[in-house]
Enzyme design. Structure first.
Site, PDB file in Angstrom:
ATOM      1  N   GLU A  11     -22.273  -7.527 -12.510  1.00 54.11           N
ATOM      2  CA  GLU A  11     -23.031  -8.241 -11.337  1.00 54.11           C
ATOM      3  C   GLU A  11     -24.562  -8.088 -11.676  1.00 54.11           C
ATOM      4  O   GLU A  11     -25.076  -6.851 -12.199  1.00 54.11           O
ATOM      5  CB  GLU A  11     -22.740  -7.577 -10.249  1.00 54.11           C
ATOM      6  CG  GLU A  11     -21.067  -7.938  -9.897  1.00 54.11           C
ATOM      7  CD  GLU A  11     -20.807  -7.368  -8.385  1.00 54.11           C
ATOM      8  OE1 GLU A  11     -19.791  -7.880  -8.010  1.00 54.11           O
ATOM      9  OE2 GLU A  11     -21.500  -6.672  -7.841  1.00 54.11           O
TER      10      GLU A  11
ATOM     11  N   ASP B 254     -15.971 -12.576  -4.263  1.00 53.63           N
ATOM     12  CA  ASP B 254     -17.320 -12.080  -3.520  1.00 53.63           C
ATOM     13  C   ASP B 254     -18.145 -10.999  -4.742  1.00 53.63           C
ATOM     14  O   ASP B 254     -18.971 -10.612  -4.557  1.00 53.63           O
ATOM     15  CB  ASP B 254     -17.111 -11.270  -2.619  1.00 53.63           C
ATOM     16  CG  ASP B 254     -18.358 -11.019  -1.933  1.00 53.63           C
ATOM     17  OD1 ASP B 254     -19.584 -11.723  -2.024  1.00 53.63           O
ATOM     18  OD2 ASP B 254     -18.417  -9.910  -1.306  1.00 53.63           O
TER      19      ASP B 254
ATOM     20  N   ARG C  91     -13.808  -5.398  -5.485  1.00 54.55           N
ATOM     21  CA  ARG C  91     -14.563  -4.857  -6.350  1.00 54.55           C
ATOM     22  C   ARG C  91     -14.329  -5.914  -7.583  1.00 54.55           C
ATOM     23  O   ARG C  91     -13.160  -6.238  -7.857  1.00 54.55           O
ATOM     24  CB  ARG C  91     -14.351  -3.507  -6.927  1.00 54.55           C
ATOM     25  CG  ARG C  91     -15.001  -2.532  -5.944  1.00 54.55           C
ATOM     26  CD  ARG C  91     -16.529  -2.532  -6.209  1.00 54.55           C
ATOM     27  NE  ARG C  91     -17.365  -1.586  -5.378  1.00 54.55           N
ATOM     28  CZ  ARG C  91     -17.777  -1.763  -4.256  1.00 54.55           C
ATOM     29  NH1 ARG C  91     -17.612  -2.730  -3.689  1.00 54.55           N
ATOM     30  NH2 ARG C  91     -18.380  -0.710  -3.544  1.00 54.55           N
TER      31      ARG C  91
ATOM     32  N   ASP D  78       0.821  -1.055   0.091  1.00 55.90           N
ATOM     33  CA  ASP D  78      -0.018  -0.038   0.213  1.00 55.90           C
ATOM     34  C   ASP D  78       0.921   1.309   0.154  1.00 55.90           C
ATOM     35  O   ASP D  78       1.279   1.815   1.140  1.00 55.90           O
ATOM     36  CB  ASP D  78      -1.133  -0.180   1.120  1.00 55.90           C
ATOM     37  CG  ASP D  78      -2.090   1.081   1.227  1.00 55.90           C
ATOM     38  OD1 ASP D  78      -1.684   2.080   0.431  1.00 55.90           O
ATOM     39  OD2 ASP D  78      -2.968   0.837   1.629  1.00 55.90           O
TER      40      ASP D  78
ATOM     41  N   HIS E 164     -21.482 -10.765  -3.872  1.00 54.76           N
ATOM     42  CA  HIS E 164     -21.251  -9.384  -3.382  1.00 54.76           C
ATOM     43  C   HIS E 164     -22.111  -9.169  -1.933  1.00 54.76           C
ATOM     44  O   HIS E 164     -22.557  -8.211  -2.075  1.00 54.76           O
ATOM     45  CB  HIS E 164     -21.562  -8.387  -4.367  1.00 54.76           C
ATOM     46  CG  HIS E 164     -20.809  -7.309  -4.326  1.00 54.76           C
ATOM     47  ND1 HIS E 164     -20.664  -6.239  -5.429  1.00 54.76           N
ATOM     48  CD2 HIS E 164     -20.009  -6.513  -3.193  1.00 54.76           C
ATOM     49  CE1 HIS E 164     -20.042  -5.172  -4.933  1.00 54.76           C
ATOM     50  NE2 HIS E 164     -19.588  -5.413  -3.675  1.00 54.76           N
TER      51      HIS E 164
END
Length: 327
Positions: free
Chosen positions: A266, A261, A237, A175, A285
């Site tokens: 979608e 997920d 996402r 990160d 999701h």
């Protein structure tokens, strides 16, 4: 009684307890929107002061049609379905629910890692199918002393790391947007370039927003660099992990398992090719949709709307705080 002064759109379902916060105010007029088509929303936006948004696309045209708009409040933490540039142009803050769903998303990511590693569905089917000898295959793998790479060390990534440290995993973090000391203080190892360590990791989970930088960040080259025994999880996402590349890697037997997920489209088509693989674990999701998290998200989502109307927004919830500085 004060006459209703503020029209609020509630787009999608929110918990009843959250809606009660609106009901307790005599200056709020709530309009529930169940038809989330572009035409329906365009008709509803004019005159709106606030939007509590669950799942719909909010366009610049809609935002510009509501000059009294004070906030778009997301029921969740993702906001790729909202035209942020239009909000910025119009000086309208966009809010999310902060840590309200972070625990459950982190738990889901770890559940997927465990389920795929332990092949729980296969074992359950074997017992129900009277195949007790299935246990002799010794086909499970462990998390202990394995290397995990977490991309993104925000509210969710930090919780995943803390829990995986308890599994005695070697946790790497990529990160570049935070102080790397935060990563070291958490007992993890900072990584400047996630691609440079892909060949060393046994588990990979992504926890970053969807934007131009992150779409397709795990593609064919990245998957090819990974071990054939690796597990990849995406509870962030759809599109961060390239589905075509996943399909190719799985077809070639190059991954132990994949947990998703989220999907690029979608809901995914019923005949999505990834569904043909037993080592692909899917969820609709719903990472933030535990009973507890759903209530927390609803309460924060509604409170953000009320705070914006009252001129008292919690800055920790605002994605584009610069708009608040405008006179």
């Amino acid at each position: 009684m004060t006459q209703n002064q503020h029209k609020v759109l509630v787009i999608g379902e929110l918990p009843a307890a959250a809606l009660d916060l609106f009901g307790a105010r005599d200056d709020i007029q709530v309009e529930h929107i169940t038809d989330v088509s572009k035409e329906s929303l365009l008709a509803a936006f004019p005159g709106t002061s606030g939007v509590a948004l669950r799942a719909a696309v909010v366009t610049g045209e809609m935002i510009r049609s509501a000059p009294a708009l004070k906030v778009v409040s997301r029921y969740g933490v993702g906001y790729d379905n909202v035209d942020l540039d239009a909000l910025n142009d119009c000086g309208v803050p966009l809010t999310v629910v902060g840590e309200a769903n972070a625990v459950n998303v982190a738990e889901l990511a770890i559940y997927m890692m465990l389920e795929l590693a332990k092949r729980g569905r296969d074992h359950d089917r074997a017992v129900r199918g009277d195949d007790w000898t299935f246990k002799f295959q010794a086909n499970m793998i462990e998390l202990w002393q394995k290397t995990l790479l977490i991309i993104g060390f925000g509210r969710i990534g930090r919780r995943v790391a803390a829990r995986c440290k308890a599994f005695e995993m070697n946790v790497l973090i990529c990160d570049p947007y935070i102080d790397q000391k935060i990563i070291r203080d958490a007992g993890c190892t900072p990584v400047a370039d996630y691609r440079s360590v892909l060949g060393d990791v046994d588990y990979l989970t992504v926890h970053v927003p969807k934007n131009e930088e992150t779409v397709g960040m795990i593609g064919a080259d990245e998957l090819a660099a990974m071990k054939e025994t690796a597990i990849v999880v995406n509870c962030a996402r759809g599109g961060l992990v390239d589905e075509a590349a996943l399909l190719d890697a799985l077809t070639k037997g190059r991954l132990f398992g994949v947990g998703l997920d989220v999907f690029a489209v979608e809901p995914p088509a019923p005949d999505h090719p990834l569904f043909a693989f037993d080592n692909v674990l899917c969820a609709p999701h719903m990472g933030g949709s535990s009973k507890e998290a759903s209530l927390r998200m609803g309460m924060v989502c509604v409170q953000n709307v009320l705070d914006a109307i009252d001129g008292n927004l919690n800055l920790d919830m605002v994605i584009n705080p610069d708009v608040l500085d405008r006179t």
